[in-house]
Structure formats: structure tokens, C-alpha cells
Design a protein around this motif. Structure first.
Motif, PDB file in Angstrom:
ATOM      1  N   GLU A 114     -17.505  18.644 -57.901  1.00 28.61           N
ATOM      2  CA  GLU A 114     -16.323  19.370 -57.430  1.00 28.61           C
ATOM      3  C   GLU A 114     -16.702  20.531 -56.520  1.00 28.61           C
ATOM      4  O   GLU A 114     -16.053  20.791 -55.507  1.00 28.61           O
ATOM      5  N   ARG A 115     -17.755  21.250 -56.868  1.00 30.38           N
ATOM      6  CA  ARG A 115     -18.192  22.369 -56.032  1.00 30.38           C
ATOM      7  C   ARG A 115     -18.683  21.873 -54.671  1.00 30.38           C
ATOM      8  O   ARG A 115     -18.442  22.499 -53.648  1.00 30.38           O
ATOM      9  N   CYS A 116     -19.389  20.749 -54.680  1.00 29.69           N
ATOM     10  CA  CYS A 116     -19.840  20.182 -53.407  1.00 29.69           C
ATOM     11  C   CYS A 116     -18.645  19.814 -52.524  1.00 29.69           C
ATOM     12  O   CYS A 116     -18.655  20.062 -51.312  1.00 29.69           O
ATOM     13  N   ARG A 117     -17.639  19.250 -53.123  1.00 27.44           N
ATOM     14  CA  ARG A 117     -16.442  18.877 -52.362  1.00 27.44           C
ATOM     15  C   ARG A 117     -15.739  20.115 -51.810  1.00 27.44           C
ATOM     16  O   ARG A 117     -15.254  20.112 -50.676  1.00 27.44           O
ATOM     17  N   ASP A 118     -15.721  21.185 -52.619  1.00 28.90           N
ATOM     18  CA  ASP A 118     -15.024  22.401 -52.208  1.00 28.90           C
ATOM     19  C   ASP A 118     -15.760  23.160 -51.111  1.00 28.90           C
ATOM     20  O   ASP A 118     -15.135  23.877 -50.320  1.00 28.90           O
ATOM     21  N   THR A 119     -17.089  23.040 -51.055  1.00 31.67           N
ATOM     22  CA  THR A 119     -17.872  23.838 -50.104  1.00 31.67           C
ATOM     23  C   THR A 119     -18.323  23.039 -48.887  1.00 31.67           C
ATOM     24  O   THR A 119     -19.053  23.560 -48.050  1.00 31.67           O
TER      25      THR A 119
END
Length: 560
Positions: free
Chosen positions: A381-386
Motif C-alpha cells: 500500500e505504501r508503494c502504491r501511495d508513493t
């Protein structure tokens, strides 16, 4: 007693004057040569040659001689230093000698340069064999370096407040005050390294440093730390470190050349040197900048992501053989530096770019104790957000499935068990466990000959990589409900024996009894959101094929 020779040590400059003064001291106290010799525990003939000026006493003999008269030793030892150094200056054609002003002794290193520049003497100095004056290292007549060592040890090692010793280097004639005998000999070694007109002395220092690191010789490493600090001190006395006679960028090149371009050897030495200067911001910053340039040229895949943006190098993988849809794979597993960028409270940056290692997880929990599957979900999720995708791209991040991982590693058939082909693993291809070789986690991307056909690095060895295994796991992943049983490990780690490694086999999470699973990493892939159903179909087909013909089997041995 009539006229007596002067016995003031501060006026002494020659062997004859020293002998006359020692003889005058004896006469003042009314002792014969035999009586003085007996008290000093030397032969009468020895005292006779001292008093005649034909030979100088060794420092410990001089102290024994003086002790019977109750006079201060320091002025006499200073006089002995002047006499011996002046003798060396005449012998070796140098006009640099020890001078004495009140309680200051200034020792010019020039007269001794030819002696301490020889390989044997350099070795003895670095081993610390000249740092303690005692009878077992007593010099033979004419052994000037040992005589010099004995004198210096006595002068510098006494720590008397009224006596100051300074050295004048061959390198640019710098005056350096020395507070200990270890400091003095470190300065001698540093001066020898820097005064040389060729780089052989510098190569020698690099070689000795690597050998001491490999041997974990703490005593030798302690002396080498002092030498390296003295080297940098002298360089900075002349000009700024970056513009000195041995700037950090040239030091890195010299280390690389001496160690034949072997990155792991270069890394060990340079990280050790960085640690030597951990308390010196100027030196450590200059070294880091030089190492950044070196790593950028050698490993372009180590490109740093922009602040707050996860932007790793991606490699298109041919997904047609097992998946039937395109994927993009991270060229390297997630590294510590990647985590610092997009999840900073999870990782601490290393001391330099050379400290950039794969981010390592445990078997049941990540390193912070969080359940692994929960961590993986938040990581994606963090990879998708950043990550910033272009308009209409439709790509999304994910943990790779087993068939996706085989596609990115290039191991899609039994006749291609490794990313590089069929040849058995060696240390040139992958970081696995080999007999007699160091067992350690290594920086990513350094085994470039082991890359996959599409250019993905480190699929074999270093860290196990997590893959989604069970057919129904993708549905559970979408809901954030993955279970540990849904996952397997691929590729092998630095603890996996080379003969057991295969990129065609997947391992369970359970380690061997008593072993650790601190050898698990994660490599993410990107796929197009419109191919979500095709991912599920490909994983199901993979298992049907596996059950039908026995391919893509699970590695039942725990291994590493």
C-alpha cells in the motif's frame, strides 16, 4: 678533587661531551669506574668506553647508571637523543637533527627515513615491536634504528610535564607534538607512507589494513587506526583533504586497484576506514562523497529514489511463457535505502552507500515484531501511495506470484534452473554458501554475471524472496487477509548451500531447527490492474501443471 669536567646535560651535543659529562658525574660523587659500573650492573669496561666518548649507553643502562647519583633522568635522555640523532644525520647525509631548548626535544625524522622506509623495519614498526624499550630488544652496536627506538620510548613514554617531545616530518617538514610512544610510531609510519615518491607505500598500507581486517587482529587494527588518523592529519595540515596529496577519491581508486576491483574486499576496507573517522565529520563526509561516486559508476542500479517517492529501477519481464500478461520487476530486492525513502521509521540509513543492504525480514514477523502478512500488505500500500504513474498507465504494485517470479528470474523451464543458465553456482554468480568462504549478507546487485536474461539481479542467493503460492491467495490478498501458509520462499539465501540452490524450487518458511530466518527479503513487481483475473488464472494453471508433471516442486529440505 681538582678540576672536574662539566656535567650539565643541557650543554651536551656530541658523544665525547656525553662521555665527559658522565665521567664528571662519577667524579663528583667520588666513585671509581669500577664502583660506578657495579652499581649500574654493567662491566667496568662498559663504563670506560662511555666515559671516553667511544660509545653511547643504551637508555635503560643510562638510567641504571644515573640512579646511583639520584639525578633527574629526563635531561640526560634528551642529551642522548641529541647525540644519537646528530650521529644519524651525519651518517645519512641529513642536516635535520634533534634540537633542545629548555625541556623541548624536537626530533627530526629525516635522518631515520632510509631506515624506517625499508620493508622489514616498516613491518616491525607497524607490529608495535618498537613501542617498548626493554633488554630483549636491545640494539647491537651500529643498530641505529633500535637505538633510536629505545631513546624515543624513554623520552615519549615517560609523560613528564616538564619534557615536551615533537617530531619534524619528512613530509613537508611539519612539526607535530607527540604525547605517547604509540602516537610517535604511528606518525613515523604515516610519514613514511606520504613522503614516498611512488605509491608503493600507500599500496602497502592498504594491503596491511585488509590483512588485519580479515584476521580480526584487534591489536594490529588499533595501530592501523592510529596510522590512518596520522595520515589524514598530515594531509590536512598542508591543504584541504579534497585537494590534498591523497584525496579521498584517489584513496578509493587506490584501494580498488590494490584489491583488484573486488567490490566485497573494497567494501570491507572502506567501511573500516570510515569507522576510523566516525568522529570526524569533515573526513567522513569527504570519504562518503568519494564512495558515492565510486558506487554510482560501478553499480548504476543503486540510483537513489527521490525524497518521498518510491522509484526503483524496473525491468520488463517477458510474461508470455507462464503468465500470459506483461509484468515489470524491481531490478533489486527492496533495500534499506528504499525503506528509508518511503517508510523512514522502519529503517536507519547506513554510514555510506556501501552500507545499502537488502531489507531483511524474519520468518513469522518483520524485524519490528509485526506479523509478516500485515507488514507485506502495508508495504504494498505504501508503494502504491508513493509511486507516481503516468496518466492511463494502470499499473499497480504487488508481491509476485510463483509463476511471475519464475518469469522475472528467467527460470521458466527445467533446462534453465538458474537466471544465468545451467552452469552450477559459483561466487561470481550468486551469494550462496560455499566451502571456505565468508558467510555474510552482501550489498545488492554486485553479482552482475548472475543476472536474468531480462536483466533482473540477485534472483539467486543473498536473500530468499517472498512469493504468493496458493491459488486462492490473490483473493485473500485483495482483502488484506493473506496467511503465512499462502506464501513460499524463492531463490535461496546467503546461508543456502550452493549445491542445494535452485530457482525452480520454492521453500517453506520453517527454518531448520535452531536456525534463523533472518535471511528473507522482498522484491515487488508491477502488473496492470486490468490483468487481475489473468493473475489468478495463471497461478491456478501453474499448480495444475505442477501436479500433472511434477515440475516446479517445493524444496522439502529446509536448507538455508
Amino acid at each position: 678533587m681538582g678540576s672536574e669536567p662539566a656535567s650539565d646535560p643541557e650543554t651536551i651535543r656530541t658523544k665525547e661531551e656525553l662521555g665527559s659529562a658522565l665521567n664528571g658525574l662519577r667524579m663528583r660523587f667520588g666513585l671509581s669506574q669500577g664502583q660506578a659500573a657495579k652499581a649500574a650492573k654493567v662491566a667496568k669496561s662498559t663504563v670506560s668506553v662511555w666515559c671516553s666518548g667511544k660509545q653511547t649507553p643504551r637508555p635503560y643502562n643510562l638510567k641504571s647508571y644515573l640512579r646511583q647519583f639520584g639525578v633527574p633522568e629526563e635531561p640526560w635522555l634528551a642529551a642522548l637523543t641529541r647525540v644519537e640523532t646528530a650521529h644519524a644525520a651525519r651518517r645519512y647525509g641529513s642536516d635535520t637533527a634533534a634540537v633542545h631548548r629548555s625541556r623541548l626535544v624536537s626530533v627530526g625524522l629525516g635522518p631515520w627515513a632510509d631506515l624506517y622506509d625499508t620493508a622489514q623495519n616498516a613491518e616491525e614498526i607497524l607490529k608495535g615491536n618498537f613501542t617498548a624499550a626493554h633488554p630483549s630488544m636491545a640494539p647491537e652496536p651500529g643498530d641505529s634504528l633500535l637505538t633510536f627506538a629505545s631513546i624515543i620510548n624513554d623520552l615519549v613514554g615517560r609523560h613528564t610535564p616538564e619534557m615536551t617531545v615533537e617530531a619534524v616530518t619528512c613530509y613537508h617538514g611539519l612539526t607535530v607534538r607527540v604525547e605517547s610512544i604509540e602516537e610517535f610510531w604511528a606518525l613515523v609510519s604515516a610519514d613514511s607512507v606520504l613522503r614516498a615518491t611512488t605509491d608503493s607505500s600507500r599500496q602497502w598500507l592498504i594491503n596491511k589494513t585488509e590483512k588485519a581486517i580479515d584476521a580480526q587482529d584487534e591489536a594490529q587494527l588499533g595501530r592501523l587506526r592510529a596510522v590512518w588518523r596520522s595520515v589524514f592529519y598530515l594531509l590536512r595540515r598542508v591543504r584541504r583533504l579534497e585537494h590534498s596529496d591523497w584525496p579521498p577519491h584517489r584513496l578509493v581508486k587506490d584501494v580498488n586497484r590494490k584489491l583488484k576491483g573486488n567490490f566485497l574486499r573494497v567494501r570491507r576496507v572502506m567501511l573500516w576506514i570510515l569507522d576510523v573517522f566516525a568522529d570526524d565529520t569533515v573526513a567522513s563526509d569527504a570519504l562518503r562523497q568519494a564512495l558515492d561516486r565510486y558506487a554510482a559508476a560501478k553499480f548504476p542500479d543503486w540510483r537513489k529514489a527521490g525524497s518521498g517517492r518510491f522509484d526503483p529501477n524496473l525491468v520488463p519481464a517477458d510474461g508470455r511463457l507462464l503468465c500470459g500478461y506483461p509484468i515489470q520487476s524491481m531490478c533489486l530486492p527492496v533495500t534499506v535505502n528504499d525503506m528509508v525513502v518511503f517508510w523512514p521509521d522502519r529503517a536507519t540509513p547506513g554510514n555510506s552507500v556501501l552500507d545499502n543492504l537488502p531489507y531483511v525480514l524474519g520468518g513469522q514477523h518483520d524485524e519490528h515484531g509485526e506479523a509478516l502478512v500485515t507488514f507485506l500488505h502495508e508495504l504494498v500500500e505504501r508503494c502504491r501511495d508513493t509511486t507516481v504513474f503516468g496518466p492511463g498507465e494502470g499499473w499497480t504494485w504487488a508481491v509476485p506470484t510463483a509463476p511471475e517470479w519464475l518469469e522475472l528470474s528467467g527460470c521458466t523451464s527445467d533446462d534453465h534452473p538458474y537466471p544465468w543458465g545451467t552452469e552450477a553456482p559459483t561466487s561470481g554468480y550468486a551469494n550462496l554458501r560455499y566451502p571456505g568462504e565468508l558467510l555474510e549478507l552482501q550489498p545488492p546487485g554486485i553479482h552482475r554475471t548472475g543476472r536474468s536474461p531480462s536483466g533482473v539481479l540477485d534472483c539467486c542467493g543473498n536473500v530468499h524472496e517472498i512469493v504468493i503460492w496458493r491459488s486462492g491467495a490473490l483473493t485473500r490478498e485483495a482483502r488484506g487477509e493473506l496467511a503465512l501458509a499462502d506464501l513460499r520462499l524463492a531463490g535461496g539465501s546467503f546461508r543456502t548451500r550452493a549445491e542445494h540452490a535452485s530457482c525452480r524450487k520454492f521453500r517453506p518458511f520453517q527454518p531448520a531447527p535452531g536456525a534463523s530466518r533472518q535471511n528473507i527479503g522482498i522484491r515487488l513487481i508491477r502488473y496492470r490492474a486490468k490483468d487481475t483475473e489473468r493473475r489468478t488464472a495463471a497461478l491456478q494453471q501453474f499448480h495444475r501443471n505442477r501436479l500433472r508433471d511434477g515440475r516446479h516442486v517445493i524444496a522439502h529440505g529446509h536448507g538455508g
